[in-house]
Structures are given as C-alpha cells and as structure tokens.
Write a protein that holds these residues in place. Structure first.
Motif, PDB file in Angstrom:
ATOM      1  N   PHE A  65      38.418  48.609  40.179  1.00 31.76           N
ATOM      2  CA  PHE A  65      39.409  49.577  39.706  1.00 31.76           C
ATOM      3  C   PHE A  65      40.636  49.627  40.606  1.00 31.76           C
ATOM      4  O   PHE A  65      41.744  49.887  40.135  1.00 31.76           O
ATOM      5  CB  PHE A  65      38.756  50.951  39.579  1.00 31.76           C
ATOM      6  N   ILE A  66      40.435  49.377  41.878  1.00 31.28           N
ATOM      7  CA  ILE A  66      41.572  49.316  42.793  1.00 31.28           C
ATOM      8  C   ILE A  66      42.519  48.188  42.377  1.00 31.28           C
ATOM      9  O   ILE A  66      43.748  48.326  42.430  1.00 31.28           O
ATOM     10  CB  ILE A  66      41.082  49.131  44.247  1.00 31.28           C
ATOM     11  N   LYS A  67      41.948  47.066  41.922  1.00 33.30           N
ATOM     12  CA  LYS A  67      42.764  45.945  41.447  1.00 33.30           C
ATOM     13  C   LYS A  67      43.608  46.335  40.232  1.00 33.30           C
ATOM     14  O   LYS A  67      44.646  45.726  39.968  1.00 33.30           O
ATOM     15  CB  LYS A  67      41.866  44.757  41.089  1.00 33.30           C
ATOM     16  N   ARG A  68      43.154  47.340  39.504  1.00 28.86           N
ATOM     17  CA  ARG A  68      43.904  47.805  38.332  1.00 28.86           C
ATOM     18  C   ARG A  68      44.929  48.874  38.697  1.00 28.86           C
ATOM     19  O   ARG A  68      45.586  49.441  37.816  1.00 28.86           O
ATOM     20  CB  ARG A  68      42.953  48.349  37.275  1.00 28.86           C
ATOM     21  N   GLY A  69      45.029  49.174  39.978  1.00 28.03           N
ATOM     22  CA  GLY A  69      46.028  50.131  40.436  1.00 28.03           C
ATOM     23  C   GLY A  69      45.543  51.546  40.611  1.00 28.03           C
ATOM     24  O   GLY A  69      46.337  52.448  40.918  1.00 28.03           O
ATOM     25  N   VAL A  70      44.242  51.779  40.430  1.00 25.77           N
ATOM     26  CA  VAL A  70      43.678  53.119  40.607  1.00 25.77           C
ATOM     27  C   VAL A  70      43.223  53.289  42.053  1.00 25.77           C
ATOM     28  O   VAL A  70      42.495  52.443  42.585  1.00 25.77           O
ATOM     29  CB  VAL A  70      42.492  53.358  39.658  1.00 25.77           C
TER      30      VAL A  70
END
Length: 445
Positions: A65-70
């Motif tokens: 999810f961090i890779k998705r900007g979250v």
C-alpha cells in the motif's frame, strides 16, 4: 488535504487506496495498531483448519500500500482524539505524539465480546477469541505447538465464527463441544431448514449444548481446565474459543461521537454527528434496506462497500448508502446455509401481509448422482406481490440463489416480472426451474 484513517482492516484499506487513486495530491495516513493490514476475518477458521493459507487471510503487506502512495503506519495505536482541534494522540515509532488531520475516517473494526464470566482473563494461555488475523495465528500456533496434549475443545457461541471454528477444531482431530446460551442456532432461519445442520453436527461427532450459558472458568497457573455451565455441569477442555459476539473497538473515543449500543451512528454519506469525521466498517450501524431500522452487519463485503462509497463521496461524487438486507452465507462441512431479507415472523411483525413459499430447488438436473435438493423458503408480500426474504440450505449454489433473491428485493422487482428473466439452463449447470420461476408459478395465477 490530509486524511487520517484509524484502522487498517478491509474498510480502512479499501477507502485509503480508492481515495488516493482519485486524489493523488492528497495525503492519506493509515494508523493500525497491529502489524497487519488488509486482513480478513471470515477466512480465519479455514486458515486454522489448514484449508486456506496465510495469504488468504492477510491480503496485502504495508509495503504494497505504501507503493500506492498510502502512508501506512502499523504498530501505531491511536489513544485519543481531539475532535475540536482535529488531532490524534498516537503511540508508535514513526509518529509518537500529536498528529493533525483535515478529515478523519474511523475504521476501527470490532473485537470479540466476552461477558463478565467468573475466572475469565485474557492471560489464560488456552482460551481465545477470534476477531483478527493475529488471533487466528495464535490459535493455530497453540494447536501446533501442543498437538500431543490437546484433545478436547470447547466453543462458546454457535454463530458463524463459532460453528466454523468448531469445524476447524474437529478437522484437527479434537473432541469438540459447542455451547450456546440460546435455544437455537441462527435464530432468523426456520427450524425446518436447519435440521440438516443439526444432523451434520451430530454426524461429525460434535456435541451441541443449547440453552447452556457459561458462568465460570476454572483454571490453574494461567491454564484453563474447564468451564462451568449455568446448570452446574463442568466441561473439561484443553483449548477454548469464546465466540459470543463482537463489539466495536471504540472504547478510546470520547462521548462526543454519537453512538447507540456501542455502534457509531452515521448517515447515508457515512458522516457522523461531528464535522469532518466519518465512520465505516464493523464499527457502525447500517440501516435495514428501505427502513429506518438499525442493522449491525460486521461482514467483509459490507466493509469494502463502505470504503469504496466513502472514497467516492470525499472525492466529490454524490453517493447514498441505502443499507442492507442482512444477506449472509455460512457452512458446516458440506451443508451450506444462506439467507437474505426478512423471515416470515419478522415480516408479519412489521405489518406485511406476508406468506411463505416452500420448495426444493435444484442446481443441476436431479438425475445426476451428485445432485441434491436445496431446501428453500421464500417470503413474499401477498398485497404488493414482491419478495421480502428467503433462506436456503443445501450442498451447492445456495449463496448464488440467495444473491438472486437479494437482487430482486433490492430492485423491488414484481414477481410477475420473474417470467421475463432469461435464466441460463443446462442439465449439468442449472435446473430448468430456477427458484424465482417456481415462485412466479406459485404466486401468479
């Protein structure tokens, strides 16, 4: 815009990813007190039984999810909310102290409810609850680490998770007793439909004790030995699960937030009574579809819908959450049960001129050796000629048929229109008589 999300379960992560996708320039922070996000509660009994893998329970890592900007922050606990000043008090490694937000999404989920039982303690090594992926891991590890010692299991509560975990314990070759305080299982489903479930419980060697509450746990050196029932009977066990019910994780939230029976009250936009504060998932009350009746529905699919719709609303779209029909499905070994909408008793108590249609539905030609009839009850309004509910028990296609009933209830499709639905048919895949067509034949003269 900075949005803070409390809780990294299905609702919180679905909202976060959908909102970030639509609003890439806004900041989204997710604070999750456990080490896992995007975990699913419903598959956990099957993980314990070794029928599903860990990846079927935890559906993504924080890094995904961090890779998705979250901005996902696991092992970060929100201890207090200052709604007036729009701040959170957080205990964690990356953020420890005050965190400011513009909008707040409460998606804290729910935890197992254990009443005030003499001798109960969260420190008992062999007594568990099951409302999170962490609990499933602990249960599975305890069984595997003590497989030569564990012979007997007690499950307190015969709801969805209780019976499904009883099956998991049984698959693990444990002698299982299920204790239920009520006089029946699945109270909204008629006794006629449930007979096959009772028979399956007996067939697989489990003991079901109805009208049996637990009033005491007897333990020694943090190891529970037995439970004492209301009637004085003692049940020895090596492992126990308390699955009596669940309640939202809102004990740290001040009374400024409007609640009822410990569930957060929201409107059709998921807005709470406080400005810029929203709530979704297992911590809120829904509405029973087309009514003002509150309905608690802590299911994964519902939480995901909440997340999607709230993300759309906060992205500027005009959405409205209409509520639920209380659709559910469960199973015990090869016997499957599903229901949607109102039971006959509920419909009549609400003033409907309701009647019940009974039938045996088929999911393929009855001549096949593996074809078994589905016991079916459909509830309809005799005046308006529309469906109000339905329930089914069988071995295949039960949830799929109930989904069809849920669709026509939601769309308020008149029964007379059922004849116009072009159902698929083939001897190996479907009966020529879909339950909705049978309903048409029985109602429309």
């Amino acid at each position: 815009m900075k949005i803070a999300v409390i809780g990294g379960g299905a609702a919180g992560m679905m909202f976060s990813t959908q909102y970030k996708k639509a609003n890439p320039n806004d900041e989204v922070f997710v604070f999750e007190k456990s080490q896992y996000v995007a975990w699913a509660g419903c598959p956990t009994p099957y993980y314990i039984a070794d029928e599903l893998s860990f990846n079927d329970v935890v559906l993504g890592t924080p890094e995904d999810f961090i890779k998705r900007g979250v901005n996902v922050k696991t092992l970060h606990k929100v201890t207090d909310i200052d709604f007036k000043n729009k701040t959170l008090n957080i205990e964690g490694n990356d953020i420890n102290g005050i965190f400011e937000y513009d909008k707040l999404v409460i998606a804290v989920g729910a935890k197992s409810f254990v009443p005030n039982i003499d001798g109960y303690s969260e420190n008992l090594e062999n007594v568990f609850t099951l409302s999170h992926a962490e609990h499933a891991i602990k249960i599975k590890e305890y069984i595997n680490d003590n497989k030569d010692k564990i012979k007997k299991a007690v499950v307190v509560g015969a709801g969805f998770i209780g019976l499904e975990t009883a099956e998991a314990f049984n698959i693990k070759n444990l002698e299982v007793t299920v204790v239920e305080k009520a006089d029946r299982i699945f109270p909204t489903v008629s006794e006629n439909l449930k007979s096959e479930i009772y028979e399956s419980i007996e067939k697989h060697g489990l003991t079901l004790k109805l009208n049996s509450g637990v009033n005491k746990i007897i333990s020694e050196n943090n190891i529970a030995k037995s439970v004492q029932l209301d009637n004085g009977e003692n049940l020895d066990f090596d492992i126990a699960l308390f699955s009596i019910g669940i309640t939202p994780n809102i004990e740290f939230i001040s009374s400024e937030l409007k609640t009822e029976n410990r569930k957060i009250i929201v409107n059709d936009k998921f807005e709470t009574n406080l400005p810029d504060v929203y709530a979704i998932g297992d911590c809120i009350f829904n509405k029973f579809y087309h009514t003002d009746r509150n309905l608690y529905a802590p299911f994964g699919d519902v939480a995901n819908k909440h997340g999607i719709l709230l993300a759309k609303y906060l992205s500027g779209q005009n959405i409205s959450w209409k509520g639920l029909l209380r659709s559910f499905a469960t199973s015990f070994y090869d016997i499957k049960l599903a229901q949607t909408g109102l039971s006959l008793e509920e419909a009549q108590s609400l003033g409907y001129n309701a009647e019940k249609i009974e039938m045996r539905a088929m999911y393929k030609n009855s001549g096949f050796k593996d074809s078994f009839p589905i016991k079916t009850e459909i509830i309809y309004d005799k005046d308006k000629k529309v469906l109000l509910g339905g329930a089914m028990v069988g071995k295949e296609a039960v949830a799929q048929f109930i989904d069809q009933i849920a669709i026509v209830i939601t769309l308020e499709t008149p029964i007379e229109k059922f004849i116009e639905i072009d159902f698929a048919y083939s001897p190996t895949n479907a009966s020529v008589w879909n339950p909705l067509l049978v309903t048409y034949r029985k109602v429309i003269k």
